[in-house]
Design an enzyme around this catalytic site. Sequence first.
Site, PDB file in Angstrom:
ATOM      1  N   ASN A   7      44.481  28.771  46.986  1.00  0.00           N
ATOM      2  CA  ASN A   7      45.294  29.806  46.343  1.00  0.00           C
ATOM      3  C   ASN A   7      46.732  29.269  46.218  1.00  0.00           C
ATOM      4  OD1 ASN A   7      47.218  31.974  46.284  1.00  0.00           O
ATOM      5  ND2 ASN A   7      45.574  33.401  46.740  1.00  0.00           N
ATOM      6  N   HIS A  10      51.753  30.894  46.377  1.00  0.00           N
ATOM      7  CA  HIS A  10      53.040  30.699  47.039  1.00  0.00           C
ATOM      8  C   HIS A  10      53.825  29.514  46.487  1.00  0.00           C
ATOM      9  CE1 HIS A  10      52.522  34.173  49.355  1.00  0.00           C
ATOM     10  NE2 HIS A  10      51.424  33.744  49.933  1.00  0.00           N
ATOM     11  N   HIS A  52      46.697  34.704  41.627  1.00  0.00           N
ATOM     12  CA  HIS A  52      46.773  36.169  41.610  1.00  0.00           C
ATOM     13  C   HIS A  52      47.879  36.589  40.663  1.00  0.00           C
ATOM     14  CE1 HIS A  52      47.149  40.115  44.214  1.00  0.00           C
ATOM     15  NE2 HIS A  52      46.986  40.353  42.937  1.00  0.00           N
ATOM     16  N   ARG A  54      49.823  39.406  39.663  1.00  0.00           N
ATOM     17  CA  ARG A  54      50.100  40.771  40.137  1.00  0.00           C
ATOM     18  C   ARG A  54      50.756  41.586  39.038  1.00  0.00           C
ATOM     19  NH1 ARG A  54      50.183  41.024  46.217  1.00  0.00           N
ATOM     20  NH2 ARG A  54      50.796  43.161  45.830  1.00  0.00           N
ATOM     21  N   ARG A  58      55.190  39.037  40.551  1.00  0.00           N
ATOM     22  CA  ARG A  58      56.183  38.526  41.510  1.00  0.00           C
ATOM     23  C   ARG A  58      56.024  37.041  41.792  1.00  0.00           C
ATOM     24  NH1 ARG A  58      54.278  41.362  47.081  1.00  0.00           N
ATOM     25  NH2 ARG A  58      54.428  43.178  45.762  1.00  0.00           N
ATOM     26  N   GLU A  79      42.578  36.321  40.644  1.00  0.00           N
ATOM     27  CA  GLU A  79      42.676  37.469  41.531  1.00  0.00           C
ATOM     28  C   GLU A  79      43.516  38.518  40.803  1.00  0.00           C
ATOM     29  OE1 GLU A  79      43.530  36.202  45.618  1.00  0.00           O
ATOM     30  OE2 GLU A  79      44.535  38.129  45.837  1.00  0.00           O
ATOM     31  N   THR A 110      48.460  40.810  49.920  1.00  0.00           N
ATOM     32  CA  THR A 110      47.358  41.770  49.895  1.00  0.00           C
ATOM     33  C   THR A 110      47.047  42.185  51.330  1.00  0.00           C
ATOM     34  OG1 THR A 110      46.523  40.504  48.044  1.00  0.00           O
ATOM     35  CG2 THR A 110      45.043  42.142  48.973  1.00  0.00           C
ATOM     36  N   GLU A 160      34.307  39.013  48.837  1.00  0.00           N
ATOM     37  CA  GLU A 160      35.156  38.166  49.677  1.00  0.00           C
ATOM     38  C   GLU A 160      35.548  39.011  50.881  1.00  0.00           C
ATOM     39  OE1 GLU A 160      38.253  35.785  47.873  1.00  0.00           O
ATOM     40  OE2 GLU A 160      39.492  35.946  49.668  1.00  0.00           O
ATOM     41  N   HIS A 201      42.036  35.042  53.769  1.00  0.00           N
ATOM     42  CA  HIS A 201      43.294  35.705  54.139  1.00  0.00           C
ATOM     43  C   HIS A 201      43.659  35.323  55.571  1.00  0.00           C
ATOM     44  CE1 HIS A 201      46.406  38.544  52.808  1.00  0.00           C
ATOM     45  NE2 HIS A 201      46.654  38.552  54.102  1.00  0.00           N
TER      46      HIS A 201
HETATM   47  N1  PXP Z   1      41.932  35.948  49.411  1.00  0.00           N
HETATM   48  C1  PXP Z   1      42.569  37.021  48.885  1.00  0.00           C
HETATM   49  C2  PXP Z   1      41.746  38.055  48.198  1.00  0.00           C
HETATM   50  C3  PXP Z   1      43.971  37.161  48.959  1.00  0.00           C
HETATM   51  O1  PXP Z   1      44.583  38.235  48.439  1.00  0.00           O
HETATM   52  C4  PXP Z   1      44.703  36.130  49.581  1.00  0.00           C
HETATM   53  C5  PXP Z   1      46.197  36.243  49.658  1.00  0.00           C
HETATM   54  O2  PXP Z   1      46.781  36.169  48.425  1.00  0.00           O
HETATM   55  C6  PXP Z   1      44.008  35.025  50.084  1.00  0.00           C
HETATM   56  C7  PXP Z   1      42.621  34.972  50.021  1.00  0.00           C
HETATM   57  C8  PXP Z   1      44.718  33.882  50.721  1.00  0.00           C
HETATM   58  O3  PXP Z   1      45.376  34.317  51.851  1.00  0.00           O
HETATM   59  P1  PXP Z   1      46.381  33.330  52.593  1.00  0.00           P
HETATM   60  O4  PXP Z   1      47.511  33.076  51.666  1.00  0.00           O
HETATM   61  O5  PXP Z   1      46.772  34.106  53.813  1.00  0.00           O
HETATM   62  O6  PXP Z   1      45.606  32.087  52.908  1.00  0.00           O
END
Ligand code: PXP
Length: 250
Positions: A7, A10, A52, A54, A58, A79, A110, A160, A201
Amino acid sequence: MILLGVNVDHAATVRQARYRDEPNAHGGYVEPDPAEISWLAEDAGADGITMHVREDRRHVQTDDVERYLEKKKTRLNLEMSWSDEMIDYALRIKPDSVCLVPENRREVTTEGGLDVAGNSSKAREVTSTLVKAGIPVSLFIDPETSQLEASAEAGAPWVELHTGSFARAWFDEEARQRELNVLRSGMDLGVSLGLRVNAGHGINYVNVAEARTLSSVFEFNIGHSIISRALFTGIEEAVATMRSLLNPES
Ligand code: PXP
């Protein structure tokens, strides 16, 4: 083999911290570029990329998604919330999968799973629209029996499981094992309902050693820890290391 979805939200967070008001989302001095980070992650062994988009934009912008798709080497897991705007967007760009998540403007990330059981007709309608368009849907849910059963009833091929409670319990051995057991039961139930079970997550380079014991999980989606480590080691090392920690025997 447990797959690794990376993901890259960030990477976009860092860019937005400085260039939110720039008309261009990339190029010149506008950095870092989430599309470029994604391609490098793929070269290093990522099995898929998650972005993602949003409602408040953001971090990831639609421009990031569309440029990534131009040179995509693996799969895009988009996402998103189940708003009409995002469903239309997914139908237009046709990602390899969609992961539906709840969105709340005040949350930092999330926070909880989607309440599929409490919104069963909406879940069925949205899932059917996307699946009929050839886009597999993953519902991001807490590992609860009612949510898993409702997800299967909604016709989603994948779920998930939210691993945040396990990650947050890291320093409390008893609570952590309890959360791991909840995830294990959820994973087993999901598999028995015919669902493909992904998870994610809060997974990092430490807790992955226990997370990976959820061995029927098809793919872990991991973001924050990989992007953070990449500041020190580069994205290629960060991805390759996480992938080998998920699959130490391979
Ligand atoms: N899966 C989902 C559905 C999420 O919303 C997120 C966070 O954006 C992640 C996985 C990844 O989480 P993390 O950034 O804590 O690894």
